[in-house]
Design a protein around this motif. Structure first.
Motif, PDB file in Angstrom:
ATOM      1  N   THR A 298      45.287  -5.882  45.761  1.00  8.41           N
ATOM      2  CA  THR A 298      46.472  -5.003  45.279  1.00  8.41           C
ATOM      3  C   THR A 298      46.508  -4.289  45.975  1.00  8.41           C
ATOM      4  O   THR A 298      45.547  -2.898  46.352  1.00  8.41           O
ATOM      5  N   ARG A 330      50.026 -14.736  44.543  1.00  9.95           N
ATOM      6  CA  ARG A 330      50.700 -14.242  43.501  1.00  9.95           C
ATOM      7  C   ARG A 330      49.021 -15.160  42.255  1.00  9.95           C
ATOM      8  O   ARG A 330      48.642 -15.443  42.622  1.00  9.95           O
ATOM      9  N   GLN A 331      48.146 -13.334  41.609  1.00 12.81           N
ATOM     10  CA  GLN A 331      48.042 -13.681  40.956  1.00 12.81           C
ATOM     11  C   GLN A 331      47.731 -13.056  39.084  1.00 12.81           C
ATOM     12  O   GLN A 331      47.976 -12.044  39.122  1.00 12.81           O
ATOM     13  N   GLY A 332      49.172 -14.131  38.712  1.00 18.41           N
ATOM     14  CA  GLY A 332      49.400 -13.215  37.730  1.00 18.41           C
ATOM     15  C   GLY A 332      50.881 -12.912  37.459  1.00 18.41           C
ATOM     16  O   GLY A 332      51.681 -13.348  38.924  1.00 18.41           O
ATOM     17  N   ARG A 333      50.709 -11.514  37.067  1.00 20.75           N
ATOM     18  CA  ARG A 333      51.703 -10.393  37.815  1.00 20.75           C
ATOM     19  C   ARG A 333      51.808  -9.735  38.833  1.00 20.75           C
ATOM     20  O   ARG A 333      52.015  -9.027  39.469  1.00 20.75           O
ATOM     21  N   PHE A 334      49.956  -9.850  39.502  1.00 14.94           N
ATOM     22  CA  PHE A 334      49.780  -9.357  40.533  1.00 14.94           C
ATOM     23  C   PHE A 334      49.698  -9.833  41.664  1.00 14.94           C
ATOM     24  O   PHE A 334      49.799 -11.285  41.965  1.00 14.94           O
ATOM     25  N   VAL A 335      50.211  -9.089  42.724  1.00 16.56           N
ATOM     26  CA  VAL A 335      49.943 -10.086  44.165  1.00 16.56           C
ATOM     27  C   VAL A 335      48.829  -8.871  45.246  1.00 16.56           C
ATOM     28  O   VAL A 335      48.907  -7.905  44.912  1.00 16.56           O
TER      29      VAL A 335
END
Length: 357
Positions: A298, A330-335
């Motif tokens: 990220t 996108r990984q959950g709330r992460f990019v």
């Protein structure tokens, strides 16, 4: 799932050929002198054509005299070709080699000499021709001086060179490729007749596309040619690859020489390559690339681990993504961002392809 960011291409520097709708006919040309120009170009610069073995075999079979003459005349068929190698003749029954040479013999010696000087003096300036001739060595210097000062004798040397080239090796090459070039020309003409000029031009080469009333050719050159009055001719070639050659001779149809059997790979435009080079030419963005080269990260993680300003990392990632050099997921709330390794590797290859185009 990785989502590749869209790439927006900036303004370009292609060659634009305008005025298609006004053309009554697009001429398809198969002529030995045009093909000889491409073959001599390959003979002088075989590496980027992938024809080193062919060039070695041709040179090995030449007489020493012709081999020396071929080296001396090589400048006439390189980046800018002498007019005789890009002339479009309107009389198709004189497009055999002897017919083309005979047509040249009828041209006044001074005029033909000026045509031969085109690669070193596009505007016909003798001083410029002498200057740039000297940059090519003593043999070319003497030849350029002779074309200016003794055109009759120098033109005779050129015609003798053509005759010897035909006799010693190009006649066999022409007989090998002629049938295929004629077949390709008929195929293009058939497309013209059935579907129109735009469809025929669109199929010539991946670097050539039709947009409205214009042809766009992906080359590192900003030029615009209006063919509504002068006309347009195209010539398939067995030797021109990887180039698409555009010959702009005043008073002649614009001539487009293309590979008779082009590969169908994507040809990058100058703006696309320039955009990636510009994005990568920045120390901070290279550092970001290094951070995501081996695993996705990220923007925050990159900033924390490499001690960089978070907002600047974000800007770098956006610039890299817009040039197609980085992909995001996108990984959950992460990019997370990952380096498009193949896209980075292709920058050098695409640059060379574009410069050679």
């Amino acid at each position: 799932m990785f989502v590749k960011q869209p790439y927006r291409e900036p303004g370009g520097m292609p060659i634009i050929v305008a005025g298609l709708r006004s053309l009554q006919r697009i001429h398809v040309v198969v002529a030995p002198l045009i093909e000889l120009g491409s073959a001599l170009h390959v003979l002088g610069q075989p590496k980027h054509h992938g024809r080193e073995e062919w060039a070695q075999n041709v040179l090995a079979g030449m007489s020493p005299v012709l081999a020396e003459q071929s080296r001396t005349w090589a400048w006439a068929t390189q980046a800018i070709r002498a007019t005789p190698f890009v002339r479009v003749t309107g009389n198709s029954d004189r497009n055999d080699f002897s017919g083309q040479v005979e047509q040249m013999r009828r041209i006044p010696a001074r005029e033909l000499a000026n045509q031969l000087l085109r690669p070193v003096s596009g505007a016909g300036d003798p001083a410029a021709a002498r200057k740039w001739g000297k940059s090519r060595g003593p043999a070319v210097t003497a030849l350029v001086d002779a074309l200016i000062d003794q055109p009759q004798a120098a033109v005779g040397r050129f015609l003798d060179f053509l005759a010897a080239t035909w006799q010693e090796w190009f006649r066999d090459e022409w007989h090998t490729v002629q049938t295929d070039l004629v077949s390709r020309a008929r195929q293009i003409e058939d497309i013209f007749q059935r579907f129109g000029g735009s469809a025929g031009l669109d199929c010539l080469d991946p670097a050539v596309s039709v947009r409205g009333n214009s042809v766009v050719i992906a080359k590192v050159q900003s030029r615009r040619h209006d063919v509504s009055r002068r006309g347009l001719a195209i010539a398939p070639s067995a030797f021109v690859h990887p180039h698409v050659y555009v010959a702009n001779i005043p008073g002649q149809p614009l001539l487009l020489i293309h590979d008779a059997h082009p590969d169908q790979g994507v040809v990058p435009s100058a703006p696309a390559v320039l955009s990636r080079l510009t994005v990568l030419a920045h120390a901070g963005r290279l550092e970001v690339c290094r951070a995501i080269a081996s695993e996705p990260r990220t923007a925050g993680e990159i900033a924390a681990l490499w001690g960089m300003d978070p907002s600047q990392v974000t800007r770098h990632l956006r610039a890299l993504a817009s040039a197609g050099l980085v992909r995001a997921r996108r990984q959950g709330r992460f990019v997370q961002y990952a380096l498009e390794v193949e896209a980075v590797e292709s920058v050098g290859v695409d640059l060379v392809r574009l410069l050679l185009r």
